[in-house]
Motif scaffolding. Structure first.
Motif, PDB file in Angstrom:
ATOM      1  N   LEU A 103       1.014   9.081  -2.110  1.00  0.00           N
ATOM      2  CA  LEU A 103       1.335   8.129  -3.173  1.00  0.00           C
ATOM      3  C   LEU A 103       1.400   8.832  -4.521  1.00  0.00           C
ATOM      4  N   LEU A 104       0.422   9.666  -4.805  1.00  0.00           N
ATOM      5  CA  LEU A 104       0.332  10.268  -6.137  1.00  0.00           C
ATOM      6  C   LEU A 104       1.432  11.293  -6.387  1.00  0.00           C
ATOM      7  N   VAL A 132       9.015  -3.684  -5.406  1.00  0.00           N
ATOM      8  CA  VAL A 132       8.005  -3.800  -4.355  1.00  0.00           C
ATOM      9  C   VAL A 132       7.863  -2.453  -3.661  1.00  0.00           C
ATOM     10  N   LEU A 133       6.633  -2.011  -3.506  1.00  0.00           N
ATOM     11  CA  LEU A 133       6.333  -0.751  -2.823  1.00  0.00           C
ATOM     12  C   LEU A 133       5.677  -1.047  -1.485  1.00  0.00           C
ATOM     13  N   GLY A 134       6.270  -0.546  -0.425  1.00  0.00           N
ATOM     14  CA  GLY A 134       5.669  -0.648   0.902  1.00  0.00           C
ATOM     15  C   GLY A 134       4.699   0.502   1.105  1.00  0.00           C
ATOM     16  N   ALA A 135       3.396   0.201   1.075  1.00  0.00           N
ATOM     17  CA  ALA A 135       2.350   1.219   1.145  1.00  0.00           C
ATOM     18  C   ALA A 135       1.117   0.605   1.796  1.00  0.00           C
ATOM     19  N   PRO A 136       0.157   1.422   2.239  1.00  0.00           N
ATOM     20  CA  PRO A 136      -1.073   0.865   2.800  1.00  0.00           C
ATOM     21  C   PRO A 136      -1.799  -0.040   1.810  1.00  0.00           C
ATOM     22  N   ARG A 137      -2.370  -1.110   2.314  1.00  0.00           N
ATOM     23  CA  ARG A 137      -3.021  -2.115   1.469  1.00  0.00           C
ATOM     24  C   ARG A 137      -4.107  -1.507   0.584  1.00  0.00           C
ATOM     25  N   ARG A 197       1.820  -0.154   7.098  1.00  0.00           N
ATOM     26  CA  ARG A 197       1.140   1.004   7.679  1.00  0.00           C
ATOM     27  C   ARG A 197       2.045   1.587   8.752  1.00  0.00           C
ATOM     28  N   GLY A 198       2.500   2.802   8.541  1.00  0.00           N
ATOM     29  CA  GLY A 198       3.375   3.435   9.513  1.00  0.00           C
ATOM     30  C   GLY A 198       4.778   2.852   9.477  1.00  0.00           C
TER      31      GLY A 198
END
Length: 274
Positions: free
Chosen positions: A26-27, A46-51, A77-78
């Motif tokens: 992410l970073l 909107v960003l699809g990323a782990p909660r 996730r995945g």
């Protein structure tokens, strides 16, 4: 306008970005996310990323609009599925990988435009993937190829909380994603003793699975049980600790990127590597 057309118009003003990876990933994408926020100011982003990364996403802002998060988070996730917010998105951006799986997943949402690297089996347009390219520069180059400016040095996060820097606070983060990247416990304990001798307050951080490791280091170093922060902080609290600390020592893992983003001096131990 009929209701169904109004809903479709709203959806088609959505910019969806896929980055369903970990903290460090992410970073390294922060400059690209800022570039997208500038390129699509009127879109719902909107960003699809782990909660669990949502607290850090809220720290990504634009220098010209401090405190205003650049993306909402849709938990992913995945590469098994996408949230409903992607359906009919006007623009989809693959910051996840080179494809084909990630390309194909985004194309299922039928976006009007896909920003992605070229792949012979999945996506015929876009720039070529370069295997030896630095991760930060890779995603900025992808955006530039599609007319969106992105600056690789825009890695900073907004500092969480209102507490200032504590120069005497040292964080040790001994864990990593694989045992091969972990420094020996006895050596971490030696660092902890040396920092204590310099009158620095030492905290040993980590996730719930690393609590025993952190406790072992604290015992070897003669630290009190209150020095073990592993398993007692969520990601938001860990970010606040890193932002406050005078220094951090860690392995090659996500918290190293967090220290860079929050401008905390750090020593990062890499291994094994060529």
């Amino acid at each position: 306008m009929p209701v169904h057309r109004a809903v479709l118009a709203l959806r088609r003003r959505t910019l969806f970005v896929l980055r369903a990876l970990g903290l460090g990933d992410l970073l390294t994408a922060v400059p690209a996310l800022r570039g997208l926020a500038r390129a699509y100011p009127a879109h719902r982003r909107v960003l699809g990323a782990p909660r669990e990364l949502a607290p850090l996403v809220r720290l990504i802002d634009l220098p010209e609009r401090p405190g205003e998060p650049v993306f909402d988070v849709a938990p992913v996730r995945g590469l098994g599925w996408l949230p409903s917010t992607t359906a009919g998105a006007e623009v989809a951006v693959n910051l996840h990988g080179r494809g084909p799986q990630s390309h194909q997943l985004l194309m299922r949402a039928r976006p009007a435009e896909l920003i992605a690297f070229r792949h012979a089996l999945a996506w015929p347009s876009g720039p070529e993937w370069r295997a030896d390219e630095h991760e930060v520069r890779r995603w900025c180059r992808l955006l530039r190829a599609h007319g969106a400016a992105a600056e690789p040095d825009e890695l900073d996060l907004a500092a969480p909380g209102e507490n200032g820097r504590e120069p005497d606070l040292t964080l040790l983060h001994p864990g990593a994603g694989s045992p091969a990247r972990c420094w020996p416990t006895a050596r971490w304990a030696a660092v902890a003793r040396a920092e204590t001798a310099r009158r620095h307050r030492v905290l040993v951080t980590g996730g719930p699975a690393e609590r025993r490791l952190a406790g072992d280091i604290a015992r070897r170093a003669g630290l009190p049980t209150t020095a073990v922060a592993a398993g007692r902080t969520d990601l938001a609290e860990l970010a606040r600790l890193v932002a406050r600390a005078g220094r951090l020592a860690c392995g090659d893992t996500g918290i190293a990127h967090l220290a860079t983003a929050l401008r905390t001096p750090s020593v990062v131990l890499f291994g094994p590597t060529s």
